[in-house]
Enzyme design. Structure first.
Site, PDB file in Angstrom:
ATOM      1  N   ASP A  27      47.420  59.694  25.434  1.00 36.08           N
ATOM      2  CA  ASP A  27      47.706  60.895  26.227  1.00 36.08           C
ATOM      3  C   ASP A  27      48.782  61.768  25.606  1.00 36.08           C
ATOM      4  O   ASP A  27      49.535  62.447  26.300  1.00 36.08           O
ATOM      5  CB  ASP A  27      48.081  60.504  27.671  1.00 36.08           C
ATOM      6  CG  ASP A  27      47.047  59.587  28.273  1.00 36.08           C
ATOM      7  OD1 ASP A  27      45.861  59.912  28.174  1.00 36.08           O
ATOM      8  OD2 ASP A  27      47.407  58.524  28.812  1.00 36.08           O
ATOM      9  N   HIS A  55      39.688  63.565  25.836  1.00 34.43           N
ATOM     10  CA  HIS A  55      40.347  64.665  25.132  1.00 34.43           C
ATOM     11  C   HIS A  55      39.904  65.996  25.732  1.00 34.43           C
ATOM     12  O   HIS A  55      38.727  66.204  25.958  1.00 34.43           O
ATOM     13  CB  HIS A  55      39.980  64.643  23.640  1.00 34.43           C
ATOM     14  CG  HIS A  55      40.483  63.416  22.930  1.00 34.43           C
ATOM     15  ND1 HIS A  55      39.982  62.988  21.739  1.00 34.43           N
ATOM     16  CD2 HIS A  55      41.459  62.538  23.262  1.00 34.43           C
ATOM     17  CE1 HIS A  55      40.627  61.887  21.357  1.00 34.43           C
ATOM     18  NE2 HIS A  55      41.530  61.593  22.271  1.00 34.43           N
TER      19      HIS A  55
HETATM   20  P1  IMP Z   1      40.923  49.565  27.559  1.00 32.73           P
HETATM   21  O1  IMP Z   1      40.972  50.511  26.408  1.00 32.73           O
HETATM   22  O2  IMP Z   1      40.067  50.081  28.674  1.00 32.73           O
HETATM   23  O3  IMP Z   1      40.566  48.183  27.138  1.00 32.73           O
HETATM   24  O4  IMP Z   1      42.401  49.459  28.173  1.00 32.73           O
HETATM   25  C1  IMP Z   1      43.457  48.794  27.496  1.00 32.73           C
HETATM   26  C2  IMP Z   1      44.778  49.514  27.721  1.00 32.73           C
HETATM   27  O5  IMP Z   1      44.734  50.764  27.037  1.00 32.73           O
HETATM   28  C3  IMP Z   1      45.065  49.873  29.178  1.00 32.73           C
HETATM   29  O6  IMP Z   1      46.459  49.783  29.366  1.00 32.73           O
HETATM   30  C4  IMP Z   1      44.613  51.312  29.297  1.00 32.73           C
HETATM   31  O7  IMP Z   1      45.270  51.986  30.339  1.00 32.73           O
HETATM   32  C5  IMP Z   1      45.007  51.830  27.938  1.00 32.73           C
HETATM   33  N1  IMP Z   1      44.199  52.978  27.491  1.00 32.73           N
HETATM   34  C6  IMP Z   1      42.952  52.962  26.988  1.00 32.73           C
HETATM   35  N2  IMP Z   1      42.559  54.198  26.652  1.00 32.73           N
HETATM   36  C7  IMP Z   1      43.590  55.020  26.911  1.00 32.73           C
HETATM   37  C8  IMP Z   1      43.799  56.420  26.731  1.00 32.73           C
HETATM   38  O8  IMP Z   1      42.949  57.173  26.254  1.00 32.73           O
HETATM   39  N3  IMP Z   1      45.006  56.887  27.133  1.00 32.73           N
HETATM   40  C9  IMP Z   1      45.982  56.084  27.635  1.00 32.73           C
HETATM   41  N4  IMP Z   1      45.832  54.773  27.815  1.00 32.73           N
HETATM   42  C10 IMP Z   1      44.643  54.241  27.452  1.00 32.73           C
END
Ligand code: IMP
Length: 483
Positions: A27, A55
């Site tokens: 982010d 994005h």
């Molecule tokens: P996952 O990618 O769904 O496996 O999540 C793993 C960790 O990455 C979690 O803490 C999510 O909140 C974080 N996360 C995954 N994608 C994003 C993103 O695009 N922005 C911020 N946090 C993310």
């Protein structure tokens, strides 16, 4: 007209390839940076992540487009490549394609999807629920898009891949194996998941019914990218997630599952290292984190910050309520009387810090120099883009984390303790002067107040990498290009 300031084009002219990565925990505003730079590129390629990313970019006529799976390049009619390192979800891809067509019309740019990118199935989402249940208090707080299981199953050599969509027998066989492996686990948590577990035939039919729609997009993207380079085309590599969420170099196990750091561009596209020109690392002035895991400069408590956003949605809407809330806390901050909770709430509301993919509240931290020094060591960026610098407008000063102490020792520049010890570091803070002027929307470096320029120069000295771009607001033109 696509806005690509001349200066930007000149700066990147010598970089036939450029990687954009996130320096914090996601982010950071990578979409906005890509939006600004991609005018000078022909191809935009994703190399990691999947539908967990979000994005925001704008079309040349200024319409908003939120992309999750398709590279941001679609908004500016660039050739879009979903590389092998990106996790592919057919259902969400088609949804996103339709939504994009609604904005861009049917005449959209070429899209290519790697034939061997891991293919999402409903089993991956269900298995993620299973794992999170099993993890108990060590749960990750994922986006629930099945990303971890998909990467994991790929490494276990159990994942179907995109090309199987065009090979019915292969797809059926690999779904059957997945089912055989996962079913006993899913049965264990049937009551908690409360969903029926589809059988392979059911999934096969759904996938096949949609597969025709992407047939024309599926190819060997590594070969394609190599050919494009040989033709002299310019390629922008769009990172997703960020350094802190990288499966290897982030805060493991509280990470996503892809290779989000710069070297991931090579792994996830199949181009050799020597083809990569430069990296630009996007860092947020006040970093944020969603989900769980260490965040040394965090202002408040994670759960409290996430709950605050959920329970006070009215404060996040533009209007007098928000304005009164912000100005009353700002006064307290400037008179040194704000609590940690108020400080966090102020920046959460000011920056509308809520996840683009999940809508969850993001917890905010202070500018964290030792973390960024680590991220610089790992990514080797040639430039930094510092986003949301305008969030410091109106503040007399702000604490900045300038060092980490671990077991009584100040850590050397670029060094972090092991990920499991990161939450135990003692942060060393300094108060840095801010600027009482509102810098929102400023787009030229010499219009920044002197104290803002001094802030940037000081930060740059600590980082040892030029801060080329400085975000001053959500608008497309709210970006300063520094020499
Ligand atoms: P996952 O990618 O769904 O496996 O999540 C793993 C960790 O990455 C979690 O803490 C999510 O909140 C974080 N996360 C995954 N994608 C994003 C993103 O695009 N922005 C911020 N946090 C993310």
């Amino acid at each position: 007209m696509v806005i690509t300031p001349k200066k930007i084009e000149q700066i990147f002219q010598n970089h036939q390839t450029l990687i954009v990565v996130g320096g914090n925990w996601g982010d950071e505003g990578k979409g906005k940076v890509i939006d600004l730079i991609m005018g000078g590129y022909d191809v935009v390629a994703r190399f990691s992540g999947g539908a967990n990313a979000g994005h925001t970019v704008y079309t040349s006529s200024g319409q908003k487009l939120v992309s999750h799976l398709i590279p941001c390049g679609l908004a500016q009619n660039k050739v879009c490549v979903l590389g092998r390192g990106e996790f592919f979800n057919l259902e969400l891809f088609l949804k996103e394609l339709e939504e994009s067509k609604a904005v861009l019309g049917n005449n959209i740019a070429d899209i290519f999807i790697d034939q061997q990118a891991p293919l999402w199935t409903p089993y991956h989402r269900l298995f993620e629920m299973y794992i999170e249940i099993m993890r108990g208090e060590r749960k990750i707080g994922t986006t629930n898009k099945g990303i971890g299981p998909l990467e994991g199953m790929y490494k276990l050599r159990l994942a179907p891949v995109v090309g199987y969509l065009l090979e019915k027998d292969l797809l059926m066989k690999s779904l059957q194996v997945l089912y055989n492996v996962l079913k006993p686990c899913l049965d264990n948590v049937k009551d908690q998941i409360n969903e029926t577990i589809p059988d392979p035939q059911e999934i096969l039919e759904k996938l096949l019914s949609d597969s025709e729609k992407i047939k024309a997009f599926v190819t060997d993207t590594a070969f394609l990218l190599d050919m494009e380079l040989k033709k002299g085309k310019r390629i922008l590599f769009e990172g997703a997630q960020a350094t802190g969420l990288d499966a290897w170099w982030g805060t493991y196990p509280y990470v996503s599952s892809g290779n989000s750091v710069a070297v991931g561009a090579a792994l996830g596209t199949g181009l050799p290292m020597e083809k990569f020109g430069a990296t630009i690392m996007v860092a947020k002035t006040l970093p944020t984190r969603v989900g769980f895991g260490p965040f040394p400069s965090e202002m408040w408590e994670r759960q409290a910050a996430m709950d605050f956003a959920k329970e006070n949605q009215q404060l996040f809407a533009q209007g007098p309520l928000r304005n009164e809330f912000l100005s009353s806390i700002l006064q307290k901050i400037n008179s040194g009387q704000s609590s940690a909770a108020e400080m966090s709430q102020y920046f959460q509301v000011l920056g509308d810090e809520r996840g683009a993919t999940t809508g969850r509240g993001r917890s905010v931290g202070f500018l964290d120099i030792p973390w960024l020094q680590y991220a610089i060591r790992i990514n080797g960026p040639k430039y930094i883009a510092l986003t949301r610098f305008d969030m410091l407008s109106g503040l007399k000063s702000i604490p900045v984390v300038v060092g980490y102490k671990h077991r009584g020792q100040i850590l050397p520049v670029g060094k972090l303790p092991a990920a499991w010890e990161l939450s135990q570091v003692e942060i060393i803070k300094e108060d840095w002067l801010c600027f009482e002027e509102d810098i929102s929307g400023i787009s030229s470096a010499d219009k920044l107040p002197k104290s803002a320029q001094e802030f940037l120069s000081k930060l740059e000295k600590h980082l040892g990498v030029p801060i080329l771009l400085v975000g001053t607001g959500p608008g497309r033109e709210a970006m300063v290009v520094r020499n």
